[in-house]
Design a protein around this motif. Structure first.
Motif, PDB file in Angstrom:
ATOM      1  N   ASP A   1      -9.531  12.944 -25.324  1.00  0.00           N
ATOM      2  CA  ASP A   1     -10.579  11.916 -25.286  1.00  0.00           C
ATOM      3  C   ASP A   1     -11.752  12.299 -26.185  1.00  0.00           C
ATOM      4  O   ASP A   1     -12.300  11.455 -26.900  1.00  0.00           O
TER       5      ASP A   1
ATOM      6  N   GLU B   1     -10.726  11.744 -29.790  1.00  0.00           N
ATOM      7  CA  GLU B   1     -10.696  10.319 -30.103  1.00  0.00           C
ATOM      8  C   GLU B   1     -12.108   9.774 -30.276  1.00  0.00           C
ATOM      9  O   GLU B   1     -12.360   8.978 -31.173  1.00  0.00           O
ATOM     10  N   ASP B   2     -13.030  10.197 -29.410  1.00  0.00           N
ATOM     11  CA  ASP B   2     -14.418   9.764 -29.543  1.00  0.00           C
ATOM     12  C   ASP B   2     -15.005  10.223 -30.873  1.00  0.00           C
ATOM     13  O   ASP B   2     -15.697   9.464 -31.560  1.00  0.00           O
TER      14      ASP B   2
ATOM     15  N   CYS C   1     -13.358  10.841 -33.619  1.00  0.00           N
ATOM     16  CA  CYS C   1     -12.751  10.038 -34.693  1.00  0.00           C
ATOM     17  C   CYS C   1     -13.369   8.644 -34.760  1.00  0.00           C
ATOM     18  O   CYS C   1     -13.615   8.123 -35.851  1.00  0.00           O
ATOM     19  N   ARG C   2     -13.603   8.043 -33.605  1.00  0.00           N
ATOM     20  CA  ARG C   2     -14.223   6.709 -33.588  1.00  0.00           C
ATOM     21  C   ARG C   2     -15.613   6.748 -34.218  1.00  0.00           C
ATOM     22  O   ARG C   2     -15.972   5.896 -35.025  1.00  0.00           O
TER      23      ARG C   2
ATOM     24  N   PHE D   1     -15.317   7.201 -37.974  1.00  0.00           N
ATOM     25  CA  PHE D   1     -14.848   5.970 -38.618  1.00  0.00           C
ATOM     26  C   PHE D   1     -15.972   4.945 -38.718  1.00  0.00           C
ATOM     27  O   PHE D   1     -16.198   4.346 -39.772  1.00  0.00           O
ATOM     28  N   ILE D   2     -16.693   4.754 -37.636  1.00  0.00           N
ATOM     29  CA  ILE D   2     -17.783   3.769 -37.621  1.00  0.00           C
ATOM     30  C   ILE D   2     -18.906   4.198 -38.564  1.00  0.00           C
ATOM     31  O   ILE D   2     -19.444   3.378 -39.321  1.00  0.00           O
TER      32      ILE D   2
END
Length: 170
Positions: free
Chosen positions: A98, A101-102, A104-105, A108-109
Protein backbone atom coordinates in the motif's frame (compact mmCIF):
# COMPACT_ATOMS: atom_id res chain seq x y z
CA UNK A 1 -33.05 -18.44 31.49
CA UNK A 2 -31.83 -21.67 33.06
CA UNK A 3 -28.36 -23.14 32.58
CA UNK A 4 -29.72 -25.89 30.31
CA UNK A 5 -31.48 -23.40 28.06
CA UNK A 6 -28.37 -21.24 27.92
CA UNK A 7 -26.22 -24.24 26.95
CA UNK A 8 -28.73 -25.34 24.30
CA UNK A 9 -28.74 -21.82 22.89
CA UNK A 10 -24.94 -21.74 22.74
CA UNK A 11 -24.83 -25.21 21.17
CA UNK A 12 -27.28 -24.18 18.46
CA UNK A 13 -25.15 -21.11 17.68
CA UNK A 14 -22.04 -23.30 17.45
CA UNK A 15 -23.90 -25.81 15.29
CA UNK A 16 -25.02 -23.07 12.88
CA UNK A 17 -21.46 -21.70 12.73
CA UNK A 18 -20.06 -25.12 11.92
CA UNK A 19 -22.71 -25.64 9.22
CA UNK A 20 -21.77 -22.33 7.62
CA UNK A 21 -18.08 -23.23 7.85
CA UNK A 22 -18.77 -26.53 6.09
CA UNK A 23 -20.64 -24.78 3.27
CA UNK A 24 -17.80 -22.27 2.82
CA UNK A 25 -15.20 -25.06 2.79
CA UNK A 26 -17.26 -27.02 0.25
CA UNK A 27 -17.04 -24.05 -2.08
CA UNK A 28 -13.30 -23.72 -1.52
CA UNK A 29 -12.57 -27.43 -1.88
CA UNK A 30 -14.94 -28.12 -4.80
CA UNK A 31 -11.99 -27.93 -7.19
CA UNK A 32 -8.32 -28.87 -6.84
CA UNK A 33 -6.48 -26.61 -4.42
CA UNK A 34 -3.82 -25.75 -7.00
CA UNK A 35 -6.52 -24.41 -9.36
CA UNK A 36 -8.04 -22.34 -6.57
CA UNK A 37 -4.66 -20.83 -5.71
CA UNK A 38 -3.72 -20.33 -9.35
CA UNK A 39 -6.57 -17.86 -9.80
CA UNK A 40 -5.36 -15.66 -6.94
CA UNK A 41 -2.63 -13.04 -6.65
CA UNK A 42 0.47 -13.94 -4.62
CA UNK A 43 -0.65 -12.07 -1.52
CA UNK A 44 -4.09 -13.67 -1.64
CA UNK A 45 -2.46 -17.09 -2.05
CA UNK A 46 -0.41 -16.45 1.08
CA UNK A 47 -3.55 -15.49 3.00
CA UNK A 48 -5.38 -18.67 1.97
CA UNK A 49 -2.37 -20.87 2.69
CA UNK A 50 -2.10 -19.32 6.14
CA UNK A 51 -5.81 -19.27 6.95
CA UNK A 52 -6.40 -22.97 6.29
CA UNK A 53 -3.85 -24.30 8.82
CA UNK A 54 -5.06 -21.71 11.31
CA UNK A 55 -8.61 -22.97 10.80
CA UNK A 56 -7.54 -26.58 11.34
CA UNK A 57 -5.58 -25.81 14.50
CA UNK A 58 -8.40 -23.63 15.78
CA UNK A 59 -10.83 -26.52 15.27
CA UNK A 60 -8.42 -28.80 17.18
CA UNK A 61 -8.33 -26.18 19.95
CA UNK A 62 -12.14 -26.21 20.15
CA UNK A 63 -12.24 -30.00 20.05
CA UNK A 64 -9.80 -30.24 22.94
CA UNK A 65 -11.88 -27.76 24.90
CA UNK A 66 -15.06 -29.80 24.32
CA UNK A 67 -13.27 -32.95 25.53
CA UNK A 68 -12.28 -31.22 28.75
CA UNK A 69 -8.58 -31.03 27.91
CA UNK A 70 -6.83 -27.77 28.74
CA UNK A 71 -5.68 -26.58 25.27
CA UNK A 72 -3.31 -24.02 26.79
CA UNK A 73 -0.93 -26.83 27.77
CA UNK A 74 -1.29 -28.56 24.39
CA UNK A 75 1.17 -28.13 21.45
CA UNK A 76 -1.69 -26.69 19.37
CA UNK A 77 -1.12 -23.35 21.13
CA UNK A 78 2.44 -23.17 19.77
CA UNK A 79 1.17 -23.86 16.25
CA UNK A 80 -1.51 -21.18 16.54
CA UNK A 81 1.13 -18.69 17.71
CA UNK A 82 3.42 -19.66 14.83
CA UNK A 83 0.64 -19.18 12.28
CA UNK A 84 -0.25 -15.83 13.87
CA UNK A 85 3.31 -14.71 13.05
CA UNK A 86 2.61 -15.52 9.40
CA UNK A 87 -0.54 -13.40 9.56
CA UNK A 88 1.56 -10.55 10.96
CA UNK A 89 4.08 -10.93 8.11
CA UNK A 90 1.29 -10.87 5.53
CA UNK A 91 -0.19 -7.77 7.16
CA UNK A 92 3.24 -6.09 7.02
CA UNK A 93 3.58 -7.01 3.34
CA UNK A 94 0.15 -5.51 2.63
CA UNK A 95 1.11 -2.27 4.36
CA UNK A 96 4.37 -2.19 2.39
CA UNK A 97 2.52 -2.71 -0.90
CA UNK A 98 0.00 0.00 0.00
CA UNK A 99 2.82 2.42 0.82
CA UNK A 100 4.54 1.71 -2.51
CA UNK A 101 1.28 2.19 -4.40
CA UNK A 102 0.69 5.49 -2.61
CA UNK A 103 4.21 6.60 -3.51
CA UNK A 104 3.63 5.68 -7.16
CA UNK A 105 0.31 7.53 -7.24
CA UNK A 106 1.88 10.66 -5.78
CA UNK A 107 4.79 10.49 -8.21
CA UNK A 108 2.45 10.01 -11.18
CA UNK A 109 0.21 12.91 -10.18
CA UNK A 110 3.16 15.20 -9.43
CA UNK A 111 4.70 14.41 -12.81
CA UNK A 112 1.39 14.99 -14.61
CA UNK A 113 0.91 18.37 -12.91
CA UNK A 114 4.47 19.40 -13.74
CA UNK A 115 3.95 18.34 -17.38
CA UNK A 116 0.75 20.39 -17.64
CA UNK A 117 2.48 23.44 -16.16
CA UNK A 118 5.43 23.02 -18.53
CA UNK A 119 3.20 22.67 -21.62
CA UNK A 120 0.98 25.59 -20.64
CA UNK A 121 4.00 27.88 -20.24
CA UNK A 122 5.27 26.97 -23.76
CA UNK A 123 2.19 26.97 -26.03
CA UNK A 124 4.24 27.39 -29.23
CA UNK A 125 5.78 23.91 -28.96
CA UNK A 126 3.94 20.68 -29.57
CA UNK A 127 3.80 18.38 -26.57
CA UNK A 128 4.76 14.75 -26.54
CA UNK A 129 1.15 13.63 -26.95
CA UNK A 130 0.94 15.17 -30.44
CA UNK A 131 4.14 13.59 -31.70
CA UNK A 132 3.61 10.83 -34.28
CA UNK A 133 5.91 7.85 -33.97
CA UNK A 134 6.46 5.96 -37.22
CA UNK A 135 5.84 2.22 -37.33
CA UNK A 136 8.87 0.00 -37.17
CA UNK A 137 8.47 -2.92 -39.54
CA UNK A 138 10.63 -5.88 -38.67
CA UNK A 139 11.71 -8.77 -40.87
CA UNK A 140 9.46 -11.07 -38.83
CA UNK A 141 6.48 -8.84 -39.65
CA UNK A 142 7.34 -8.96 -43.35
CA UNK A 143 7.66 -12.75 -43.25
CA UNK A 144 4.28 -13.05 -41.56
CA UNK A 145 2.67 -10.71 -44.09
CA UNK A 146 4.10 -12.82 -46.94
CA UNK A 147 2.85 -16.01 -45.28
CA UNK A 148 -0.65 -14.56 -44.82
CA UNK A 149 -0.68 -13.38 -48.44
CA UNK A 150 0.22 -16.87 -49.66
CA UNK A 151 -2.36 -18.39 -47.35
CA UNK A 152 -5.07 -16.02 -48.63
CA UNK A 153 -4.17 -16.85 -52.24
CA UNK A 154 -4.31 -20.54 -51.46
CA UNK A 155 -7.64 -20.14 -49.68
CA UNK A 156 -9.06 -18.03 -52.52
CA UNK A 157 -8.38 -20.98 -54.76
CA UNK A 158 -10.41 -23.21 -52.48
CA UNK A 159 -13.11 -20.61 -51.63
CA UNK A 160 -12.70 -21.11 -47.86
CA UNK A 161 -11.68 -17.58 -46.99
CA UNK A 162 -14.53 -17.18 -44.47
CA UNK A 163 -12.79 -19.48 -41.95
CA UNK A 164 -9.63 -17.34 -41.62
CA UNK A 165 -9.69 -14.16 -39.53
CA UNK A 166 -8.82 -11.10 -41.50
CA UNK A 167 -6.11 -8.67 -40.38
CA UNK A 168 -6.69 -5.04 -41.17
CA UNK A 169 -4.00 -2.38 -41.11
CA UNK A 170 -4.96 1.04 -39.82
Amino acid sequence: MSVDEKLKSQLSVINLSIDELESQLDILLSQPFSETLGKLEKLQQAKVQTALPYLIYDLVFMYLKTKGVDPKNHPVINELARIKQYFDKISGAEKNIDAKEDCCRISFITHAIAQVKYNSSRPDEAGPSTQIIPKKITSKMLEREQYEKELREHMDDENEMDDIPQIFDD
